[in-house]
Design a protein around this motif. Structure first.
Motif, PDB file in Angstrom:
ATOM      1  N   PRO A   1      43.269  32.830  44.557  1.00 53.84           N
ATOM      2  CA  PRO A   1      42.000  32.125  44.337  1.00 53.84           C
ATOM      3  C   PRO A   1      42.272  30.752  43.743  1.00 53.84           C
ATOM      4  CG  PRO A   1      42.349  33.787  42.632  1.00 53.84           C
ATOM      5  CD  PRO A   1      43.453  33.970  43.636  1.00 53.84           C
ATOM      6  N   SER A   2      41.361  29.818  43.950  1.00 57.38           N
ATOM      7  CA  SER A   2      41.557  28.466  43.422  1.00 57.38           C
ATOM      8  C   SER A   2      41.578  28.459  41.901  1.00 57.38           C
ATOM      9  CB  SER A   2      40.453  27.536  43.937  1.00 57.38           C
ATOM     10  OG  SER A   2      39.163  27.975  43.502  1.00 57.38           O
TER      11      SER A   2
ATOM     12  N   ALA B   1      37.967  36.914  51.614  1.00 55.71           N
ATOM     13  CA  ALA B   1      37.024  37.750  50.861  1.00 55.71           C
ATOM     14  C   ALA B   1      37.590  38.115  49.491  1.00 55.71           C
ATOM     15  CB  ALA B   1      36.704  39.020  51.648  1.00 55.71           C
ATOM     16  N   MET B   2      38.916  38.279  49.394  1.00 60.07           N
ATOM     17  CA  MET B   2      39.540  38.595  48.109  1.00 60.07           C
ATOM     18  C   MET B   2      39.531  37.397  47.168  1.00 60.07           C
ATOM     19  SD  MET B   2      40.613  41.739  47.589  1.00 60.07           S
ATOM     20  CE  MET B   2      41.589  41.376  46.133  1.00 60.07           C
ATOM     21  N   THR B   3      39.699  36.197  47.710  1.00 58.39           N
ATOM     22  CA  THR B   3      39.910  35.023  46.859  1.00 58.39           C
ATOM     23  C   THR B   3      38.656  34.194  46.622  1.00 58.39           C
ATOM     24  OG1 THR B   3      40.566  33.684  48.788  1.00 58.39           O
ATOM     25  CG2 THR B   3      42.317  34.841  47.597  1.00 58.39           C
TER      26      THR B   3
ATOM     27  N   ALA C   1      36.658  40.750  41.687  1.00 56.90           N
ATOM     28  CA  ALA C   1      37.837  40.342  40.926  1.00 56.90           C
ATOM     29  C   ALA C   1      37.863  38.835  40.697  1.00 56.90           C
ATOM     30  CB  ALA C   1      39.104  40.790  41.659  1.00 56.90           C
ATOM     31  N   SER C   2      37.502  38.048  41.715  1.00 53.06           N
ATOM     32  CA  SER C   2      37.514  36.593  41.551  1.00 53.06           C
ATOM     33  C   SER C   2      36.500  36.149  40.504  1.00 53.06           C
ATOM     34  CB  SER C   2      37.227  35.919  42.890  1.00 53.06           C
ATOM     35  OG  SER C   2      35.990  36.368  43.436  1.00 53.06           O
TER      36      SER C   2
ATOM     37  N   ALA D   1      43.973  37.079  38.311  1.00 56.62           N
ATOM     38  CA  ALA D   1      44.280  36.146  39.392  1.00 56.62           C
ATOM     39  C   ALA D   1      45.578  36.533  40.089  1.00 56.62           C
ATOM     40  CB  ALA D   1      44.364  34.717  38.846  1.00 56.62           C
ATOM     41  N   VAL D   2      46.570  36.948  39.309  1.00 55.48           N
ATOM     42  CA  VAL D   2      47.849  37.391  39.884  1.00 55.48           C
ATOM     43  C   VAL D   2      47.646  38.672  40.695  1.00 55.48           C
ATOM     44  CG1 VAL D   2      50.119  38.322  39.295  1.00 55.48           C
ATOM     45  CG2 VAL D   2      49.279  36.276  38.142  1.00 55.48           C
ATOM     46  N   LEU D   3      46.798  39.552  40.214  1.00 58.01           N
ATOM     47  CA  LEU D   3      46.503  40.792  40.932  1.00 58.01           C
ATOM     48  C   LEU D   3      45.889  40.486  42.302  1.00 58.01           C
ATOM     49  CD1 LEU D   3      46.619  43.878  40.541  1.00 58.01           C
ATOM     50  CD2 LEU D   3      44.289  43.760  39.637  1.00 58.01           C
ATOM     51  N   ILE D   4      44.977  39.524  42.339  1.00 59.44           N
ATOM     52  CA  ILE D   4      44.392  39.105  43.620  1.00 59.44           C
ATOM     53  C   ILE D   4      45.472  38.543  44.533  1.00 59.44           C
ATOM     54  CG2 ILE D   4      42.796  37.486  44.708  1.00 59.44           C
ATOM     55  CD1 ILE D   4      41.091  37.643  42.166  1.00 59.44           C
ATOM     56  N   PHE D   5      46.337  37.712  43.975  1.00 63.06           N
ATOM     57  CA  PHE D   5      47.407  37.094  44.769  1.00 63.06           C
ATOM     58  C   PHE D   5      48.307  38.155  45.396  1.00 63.06           C
ATOM     59  CE2 PHE D   5      51.907  35.772  44.740  1.00 63.06           C
ATOM     60  CZ  PHE D   5      51.859  34.797  45.731  1.00 63.06           C
ATOM     61  N   PHE D   6      48.778  39.114  44.602  1.00 60.55           N
ATOM     62  CA  PHE D   6      49.691  40.127  45.132  1.00 60.55           C
ATOM     63  C   PHE D   6      48.984  41.070  46.108  1.00 60.55           C
ATOM     64  CE2 PHE D   6      52.569  39.039  41.563  1.00 60.55           C
ATOM     65  CZ  PHE D   6      53.726  38.880  42.314  1.00 60.55           C
TER      66      PHE D   6
END
Length: 564
Positions: A120-121, A494-496, A512-513, A532-537
């Motif tokens: 996410p940004s 959709a996740m980010t 989550a975002s 944010a790291v959880l979203i990334f992985f």
């Protein structure tokens, strides 16, 4: 074609024609409901006062008479233009290194360069605070300037937008005719002049299109300025403050309309420029191949891997910050920040909600978008409906997420609206996210379907095969790469995404975002970094699974390509 179709039973053809017409109408209704009606409702709200009485342009007059609000326009344009200049320049250098040099490790760099898309940004903004904030490692590098403001906004946006620009410019630089360069070399033309007279003119449309895409993303982004903007207001954060902070929905609608204008203008200009673009490779063209030049290759290798190093530094900082006890005083490692227990934001349930949203959008969106594109490309007749559907499918690209989210509040939260039951449910988040990212998937589908010869449908009709069987047995398998790419694109976005959904969740559907945003606002910076790291992985794992699944499915569904 008519002769072939004449052998097809008239009753079945009529039934199929009716089915296509009904589905076309439903597709148009989906985009009218999910895009046009909310935007129209928001426009009407911007012309009303809080009591619902019509006041014309009075709200706009109040906006421009408030210096703090009106100044946001200038500040938004400033950071967007500066971000555009930085991102396009860096992306052009890196794309040139990938396509026009013999630098080693091109595949590795391309993999590293797309990593920001998976986050996410909000993530780069959080990392920049840890790197350049009051307790950051490199705070002295800013020479007394604060990261909270335009400097941080531009740096965060540049990180997040860079992969989008790189993909566009890599495509633009990949297509060139070697004969032009051979002629220039035979005439003794200096390298710099060849670059100015052949290379740049050949990619000018790609450069211009890239600049407009980057500008639109920068002027409409919400996550970076919300986290690191400080007191530096931009249009996207103004919308959030007016709606969430002051409950002034009418003024929020006014700011949304103003935010919509640069995005729409940028979109229209980009479309007009693309119409003027001509093919760079003719049937007689010779593809250009790079030849080794040690000095040039070393220079571009350093440039590209410096950019890759910055990307890894930003992502690595977020990961490290999520694992240390208390930055910068206690740097022992812990997983406590991933517990999220008793913290604002929703914790793990918010992550599960994001998973449900992402899978729903990926599955439903892929089916809806691809089938609608097929109806546009492979259906005869109903020209006005098909053209109207294509026009509606192109519009979401010009609508910022913040604007679409606020428009959904105005439209779906009306008591008399028969679709009011959607408000506050996961379904409205699915609809909003699907509409928000509809255009890119639509263009991907149309591009894939244009490569299919119409004779597939004609032969199917002559063999008395219903169109849905031809669609499932021929069209889908042949277009499978595009279908899989669309699904992972929708999942990751959709996740980010945060801008469109930040107005539409409730306590049961918090994402989550959005949790990252609330954790940061509550002062739980390490937990915000952890989410944010959880979203990334999560996005990274799904992307890797997508690569594996693509390989397996294409091996089975497109064995004919391998045989060929």
């Amino acid at each position: 074609m008519n002769a072939v179709l004449s052998v097809f039973p008239q009753s079945l053809r009529s039934r199929e024609s009716l089915v296509r017409l009904i589905v076309l109408l439903l597709a148009v209704a989906l985009l009218v409901l999910g895009l046009l009606m909310p935007l129209l409702t928001m426009l009407i709200k911007s012309l009303q006062d809080r009591a619902g009485d019509f006041v014309g342009l009075a709200n706009f007059a109040d906006y421009f008479q408030t210096p703090a609000l009106a100044n946001s326009i200038v500040q938004s344009l400033f950071v967007a233009l500066l971000s555009t200049a930085i991102v396009v320049s860096l992306a052009f250098l890196c794309a040139y290194g990938i396509t026009r040099t013999c630098m080693p490790g091109k595949r590795v760099f391309r993999v590293l360069a797309i990593l920001p898309i998976l986050a996410p940004s909000l993530l780069p903004a959080i990392s920049l605070v840890y790197l350049f904030g009051n307790q950051g490692w490199f705070r002295d590098a800013l020479m007394g300037q604060s990261i909270y403001g335009p400097i941080g906004i531009v740096m965060g946006m540049s990180f997040w937008i860079f992969p989008h620009a790189l993909m566009i410019l890599t495509t633009a630089l990949s297509n060139s005719d070697a004969r032009l360069y051979e002629a220039a070399e035979a005439l003794g033309t200096p390298k710099w002049r060849t670059f100015l007279t052949i290379t740049l003119p050949g990619v000018r449309y790609g450069l211009i299109s890239c600049a407009f895409v980057v500008f639109t993303l920068a002027v409409t982004d919400f996550g970076v300025p919300k986290i690191i903007g400080g007191q530096y207001s931009v249009l996207a954060t103004d919308v959030y403050r007016q709606v969430v902070g002051q409950q002034n929905f009418q003024m929020g609608a006014v700011v949304s309309v103003i935010l919509l204008l640069p995005a729409v203008i940028s979109f229209i200009v980009d479309r007009l420029i693309q119409r003027r673009q001509v093919a760079q490779l003719s049937a007689r063209a010779v593809p250009w191949q790079a030849t080794p030049e040690p000095l040039r290759d070393v220079v571009f290798t350093l440039i590209c891997y410096s950019v890759a190093g910055i990307i890894l530094l930003v992502i690595g900082t977020a990961i490290y910050a999520s694992l240390v006890q208390f930055w910068p005083y206690n740097l022992s490692l812990t997983l406590d920040h991933y517990g999220f227990d008793g913290l604002a934001g929703g914790g793990w349930p918010a992550w599960f909600n994001s998973l449900k949203l992402a899978f729903s959008v990926a599955v439903i969106g892929t089916l809806v978008v691809f089938f609608n594109a097929w109806l546009i490309e492979k259906t005869e007749g109903y020209a006005p409906l098909r053209q109207g559907l294509h026009f509606l499918a192109m519009l979401p690209m010009a609508v910022p997420g913040m604007v679409l989210g606020l428009a959904y509040i105005f439209f779906f939260n009306q008591a008399g609206n028969p679709f009011n039951w959607l408000y506050g449910t996961l379904a409205i988040l699915v609809l909003n996210t699907l509409v928000h990212f509809y255009t890119v998937c639509h263009l991907t589908s149309v591009t894939a379907l244009k490569q299919l010869d119409p004779e597939f449908e004609a032969v199917g009709a002559s063999l008395k095969v219903p169109f849905w069987k031809t669609f499932w047995r021929v069209t889908v398998p042949v277009s499978l790469p595009a279908v899989l790419d669309m699904s992972v694109y929708l999942f990751v976005n959709a996740m980010t995404t945060v801008s469109a959904v930040v107005f539409l969740y409730n306590s049961d559907t918090r994402l989550a975002s959005v949790a990252v945003l609330h954790l940061d606002e509550a002062g739980y910076f390490a937990s915000a970094a952890a989410m944010a790291v959880l979203i990334f992985f999560t996005s990274l794992v799904v992307k890797l699974l997508h690569v594996l699944l693509t390989h397996v499915l294409l091996t089975r569904a497109q064995r004919w390509r391998q045989a060929g």
